[in-house]
Design an enzyme around this catalytic site. Structure first.
Site, short mmCIF file in Angstrom:
data_model
loop_
_atom_site.label_atom_id
_atom_site.label_comp_id
_atom_site.label_asym_id
_atom_site.label_seq_id
_atom_site.Cartn_x
_atom_site.Cartn_y
_atom_site.Cartn_z
CG HIS A 11 -0.58 -0.07 2.35
ND1 HIS A 11 -0.11 1.21 3.00
CD2 HIS A 11 -0.41 -0.83 3.25
CE1 HIS A 11 0.07 0.92 4.50
NE2 HIS A 11 0.30 -0.28 4.42
CD GLU A 69 -3.54 -1.37 5.43
OE1 GLU A 69 -3.79 -2.48 5.99
OE2 GLU A 69 -3.04 -0.30 5.71
#
Lengths: 472, 472
Positions: free
Chosen positions: B279, B325
């Site tokens: 991420h 995320e």
């Protein structure tokens, strides 16, 4: 503070091992040696030093000289000495300039904009400055920069200290802190950044005192955490970087704090004093556990354990919690000035101010005439894993330095400082870093040392010496 | 984020090992196995993953979802994919509520007055509250407190996580963070403090997202560093303590960021996709090195090394840098929603989001029909010190979780996370914590895995599955 390094600052001005007048040989009576062995074993089952350290770091917390916490620390020390059974407890005032930290921040500007974690150096003025960063790898290269060449710049010194048992690299790191800002300012810099004088790799900046020379206009000066320093070094390697540094801090009048002193009176020679201690103040970022709550815990516990023996030693044991060590040895200098004429009554002194790591070495300034007693002390310390250190580089602790400079004999119980500069002067100097077994060994060593020094027959060589340079 | 634990959240809603329709046995051609061995050895001499991680953490720095740093990270990822030789690079928008941190402080009041080091939990509202501290040792005891019994109090949960290779204790710690504040608020508390969900002993608070249940009025909620939590526990054990907590933070409208995607196109089956990634966002306190700059470095390097091979594998390798995320898998959920109908085209996915420690284990959801290929992958990973993990507790990485829930096959390359929760979500998550040799091993493993998965003949079992609970 660092035991050995303070000597470097004092060495020019003091006679490290004065050529003492011939004294009669000094010896410790056999009964005292037996008692010391018992004391040592008892001390190794006591958690008193650990609990005293827990008490000051938890109940008082941070206690920067002149702060409200410092005032509470003075009250704490008086109450603690009394509750530990010391015979006499008193305070002696110490006045000094007061420095305050209010806020601090910095950021890289431009396309790599990001905050930097740092802390103002003690003694830094406040102010917001912005400029291009000029990197130096050490103090010598900064000193070599031409006059005026740093006009409008922010100086950045990214020297990295390595971990060593004796903390040797602090000699470099502390000079970059003490001399870097004034050197940069004198060459026209508007701000000063340094990699913290420390050995950790955490986002923990290390504060500490700096001073500006007469005639130099002070500039905001701060220490970056190691990761931030490395980050800034990487950015500077990519191209010119501008940084904004905003500090709100500075000197603000005077404050008075106190040396707090507890005595266990000697049974037959109460006017002869064996001095041990540490310093009461801490920096504001942590709770002063390894610097120097542990030193107080160790020496206050040592005195308390001696106070509880069936029979007191001949001489008085004086435990001193020195005021404002961090900003210039104010407590130690005040003590030396007040007791200047009593050097001869002070037999010997030893300070604990290098954390709570195990003691591995012993050194002293004792003269040839006291060699037998010195060997006896070492013999009693040996079961604790302590060996003689050859004197080179060893010296008195910081707060007894000014008095040692006037002729006081000293001993050094050298601690393992491998991780000391991971924590020193950072927010991370907290109680959880103290190892209960290691501080127990320290207290046992100080108890044995103080008890034996207070039991010896004959002089340890303290006598007035005119310092070659004025004590400061 | 934690690979295994996300499964706990998803397990109820997904078919972990669906009973697949009979497929023909899946095998990896011998030539691909030979090429993979060469790729593995080449990858073990490459510092590419390390340099990519250095690049994002240094040049971009912190990149909290919706921040200016996040926008720069999106631009960085696009440019980096292109410079690494990816065939196609594009972005896909992801919109989410924006949370901001402005300032935070807390202090113990009264006779033990002292500051506490803490950080607001993501999702906390701002506000200044003051109250008596009520200590709980875990979430269950807080949940057991009677309704209304905490009116006007500041709840304090001092559960301590222990270090484990798989980070197992984060299951407890993360629930104390996600469920504690809403539970305390529902019982009348005015503020919430917790010992950070971490395993270090530094003055480093760990942030992370929390959420308040519908109908519960949010209260300021923050995590204390471990030393501060232990300090407050000691103080509370001495008697009642009042604390003031002042947070300036909160939700502020919506922001749009982007999943950034780079593809190495397959030579013969370009529409069949092997997905790897990490991420792009980080928390704001550190520079997102282990969470999750390393995951991007590892997977972007793996794709780049495959792109440079003399011959591309059959299938396309897609590397995804997922948006946001940290605050709720927004990028992963957006990806799953967008490609919902293409589950069958995605052969398999593996995410790197547990730091940069060595990979020690391999697990996958592959069906019996793909057992031979699964064993071939393991055989190619074995020289890297990677062994099969029995599936229990293993699962897909967080961002591929929502898609796995819809039927995507996954593999897990389990990293040694012993020190992961020392650094996770703290200011200390910086590039210097990444071990060059360990991240090299990671990149080699991802390159081997992705190359072989993209070279296999036959299906890995991805097929649409209706999630039992709505993906969120």
């Amino acid at each position: 503070m660092r035991i050995r390094l303070i000597v470097a600052a004092l060495a020019l001005g003091m006679a490290m091992t004065p050529a003492f007048a011939a004294n009669k040989p000094v010896r410790i009576p056999d009964a005292a040696m037996t008692q010391a062995a018992t004391l040592r074993e008892q001390a190794l089952t006591s958690d008193l030093a650990y609990r005293i350290t827990e008490s000051i770091t938890t109940e008082v917390g941070p206690r920067m000289a002149g702060s409200e916490g410092d005032a509470r620390a003075v009250a704490w020390a008086q109450a603690k000495f009394k509750s530990l059974g010391y015979d006499r407890v008193w305070t002696e005032p110490v006045t000094f300039p007061k420095w305050e930290r209010r806020s601090e921040r910095a950021e890289v500007l431009g396309r790599h904009a990001q905050p930097l974690v740092l802390t103002a150096l003690g003694g830094s003025p406040g102010g917001t400055v912005e400029g291009e960063v000029v990197r130096f790898t050490d103090l010598a290269s900064l000193e070599a920069a031409p006059a005026g060449s740093l006009a409008g710049k922010i100086v950045f010194v990214d020297f990295k200290m390595e971990r060593k048992r004796g903390g040797d690299d602090y000699g470099f790191g502390s000079r970059i802190r003490s001399r870097g800002p004034t050197t940069a300012a004198a060459k026209g810099a508007v701000g000063y950044l340094m990699q913290s004088a420390g050995t950790d790799s955490h986002r923990m900046p290390h504060t500490g005192i700096t001073r500006f020379d007469e005639g130099v206009k002070p500039i905001p000066a701060a220490a970056l955490s190691a990761p931030d320093s490395r980050q800034l070094s990487r950015l500077v390697a990519m191209g010119p970087q501008r940084v904004r540094l905003a500090l709100d801090c500075g000197w603000d009048g005077e404050a008075t704090s106190y040396n707090v002193i507890g005595e266990v009176r000697g049974s037959s020679k109460p006017d002869e004093v064996v001095l041990i201690g540490g310093h009461l103040d801490s920096w504001d970022l942590g709770t002063g556990a390894i610097d120097d709550g542990a030193g107080l815990g160790i020496t206050m516990a040592a005195g308390a354990m001696i106070a509880k023996l069936p029979k007191r030693p001949a001489r008085t044991i004086r435990v001193v919690a020195f005021a404002n060590e961090e900003q210039g040895l104010y407590g130690g200098r005040a003590y030396a000035a007040k007791y200047e004429k009593d050097v001869g009554k002070h037999q010997i002194a030893a300070e604990s101010d290098f954390g709570a790591g195990r003691i591995y070495g012993y050194a002293s300034s004792l003269p040839e005439s006291a060699r037998e007693a010195d060997e006896q002390i070492l013999q009693a310390l040996a079961p604790l894993g302590i060996q003689r250190l050859e004197g080179r580089g060893e010296g008195p602790g910081p707060d007894i330095g000014p008095f040692a400079q006037r002729g006081l004999a000293w001993a050094s119980l050298a601690q393992d400082g491998t991780d000391y500069f991971d924590l020193h002067h950072t927010p991370d100097d907290t109680f959880d870093k103290v190892d209960p077994a290691a501080i127990q060994q320290n207290a046992a060593a100080y108890a044995v040392f103080a008890y034996l020094a207070a039991s010896a027959d004959g002089s340890f060589g303290s006598r007035p010496v005119a310092p070659a340079t004025p004590a400061r």
